[in-house]
Write a protein that holds these residues in place. Structure first.
Motif, PDB file in Angstrom:
ATOM      1  N   VAL A 127       0.839  -1.194   0.000  1.00  0.00           N
ATOM      2  CA  VAL A 127       0.000   0.000   0.000  1.00  0.00           C
ATOM      3  C   VAL A 127       0.876   1.247   0.000  1.00  0.00           C
ATOM      4  O   VAL A 127       1.804   1.361   0.801  1.00  0.00           O
ATOM      5  N   VAL A 131      -2.021   6.995   2.614  1.00  0.00           N
ATOM      6  CA  VAL A 131      -2.937   5.854   2.612  1.00  0.00           C
ATOM      7  C   VAL A 131      -4.373   6.318   2.418  1.00  0.00           C
ATOM      8  O   VAL A 131      -4.866   7.169   3.164  1.00  0.00           O
ATOM      9  N   ARG A 135      -8.229   1.998  -0.204  1.00  0.00           N
ATOM     10  CA  ARG A 135      -7.103   1.121  -0.545  1.00  0.00           C
ATOM     11  C   ARG A 135      -6.706   0.270   0.659  1.00  0.00           C
ATOM     12  O   ARG A 135      -6.356  -0.908   0.521  1.00  0.00           O
ATOM     13  N   ALA A 139      -6.658  -3.914   1.275  1.00  0.00           N
ATOM     14  CA  ALA A 139      -5.554  -4.671   1.875  1.00  0.00           C
ATOM     15  C   ALA A 139      -6.066  -5.571   2.995  1.00  0.00           C
ATOM     16  O   ALA A 139      -5.664  -6.734   3.107  1.00  0.00           O
TER      17      ALA A 139
END
Length: 274
Positions: A127, A131, A135, A139
């Motif tokens: 990633v 962040v 996303r 993960a």
């Protein structure tokens, strides 16, 4: 980050943990966040607490501190930065890889040049900073998929049925391919060249490692330097006592010592489906 918690980041209090885990799934994850920069550490911890698949979040400010936290053996996933003084994130992942019961590893970093190395240490995801919430949620989904079967399936699928995303470098740019795209792989020293319909890619991982890792997905060695995906084999030819396989427009020679194994694998009823 606006709304991020303040105070001691080392371990959430029981009250915080129960608040963050309200509505959590039965198999919610226990996460360890590792970063030497406190703002990044707190931001990622806060984001993970908003995900009801995460039951508990612990933090560590260095690789060495992370190893001490892992001694308890109750961590399911490590979200780690890579560039840290001393024991960096990649070194930490290599140590974790030797654990008998190892947690999953997700790298969270501002640099994309380590993506290929991340594949070699079995990281679940990579990633990029800053962040994004969506996303990070993806993960976590990948981690959950790797540690527990889906409730809708009558039985957990074989490991080989779970496709794998592989980071590769092309002209200085990191791209991603899937294992199912790979027709065959060839050894080049300590590297392997992965061949797909779109081209070939060199990755820093030995062919022997790929052979062991992808055996359940239908990859079989046909030569000391070649690994082939059985699902992409169109023909098997025998001429003058020599065996070869055809994959699209490519014909690859099969060594004598691997001919019998190839034949046995092709005749098995559980050959990977197209």
């Amino acid at each position: 980050m606006a709304g991020a918690p303040s105070g001691d980041p080392e371990l959430l209090s029981p009250q915080d943990a129960s608040a963050g885990a309200a509505g959590t799934s039965p198999h919610a994850l226990r996460a360890l966040v590792v970063d030497d920069e406190v703002p990044a550490l707190e931001e990622l911890s806060w984001l993970l607490r908003q995900d009801d698949r995460i039951a508990e979040v612990r933090t560590a400010g260095s690789g060495a501190e992370a190893l001490r936290a892992l001694e308890t053996g109750d961590i399911d996933v490590v979200f780690s930065d890579i560039s840290m003084p001393g024991l960096d994130g990649m070194d930490l992942a290599r140590v974790i890889a030797r654990f008998t019961q190892r947690p999953q590893v997700v790298f969270v970093t501002a640099h994309d040049q380590h993506a290929v190395d991340a594949f070699a240490v079995d990281a679940v995801d990579y990633v990029m900073k800053p962040v994004r919430r969506d996303r990070l949620a993806e993960a976590v989904r990948r981690v959950v998929a790797s540690v527990e079967p889906t409730g809708s399936d009558p039985a957990p699928p074989p490991v080989g049925d779970q496709d794998e995303t592989i980071p590769v470098e092309l002209a200085g740019v990191t791209r991603f391919i899937t294992r199912s795209q790979i027709r065959y792989a060839q050894a080049q020293g300590d590297y392997a060249r992965l061949h797909t319909p779109a081209g070939s890619h060199l990755v820093r991982i030995p062919l022997s490692t790929l052979e062991e890792r992808w055996a359940a997905a239908g990859f079989v060695r046909i030569h000391r330097s070649t690994l082939v995906s059985l699902r992409h084999v169109k023909e098997v030819r025998m001429e003058h006592g020599r065996c070869s396989v055809v994959l699209d427009e490519v014909e690859l020679q099969v060594s004598r010592r691997h001919t019998r194994e190839l034949r046995d694998r092709l005749l098995r009823p559980n050959r990977p489906a197209e």
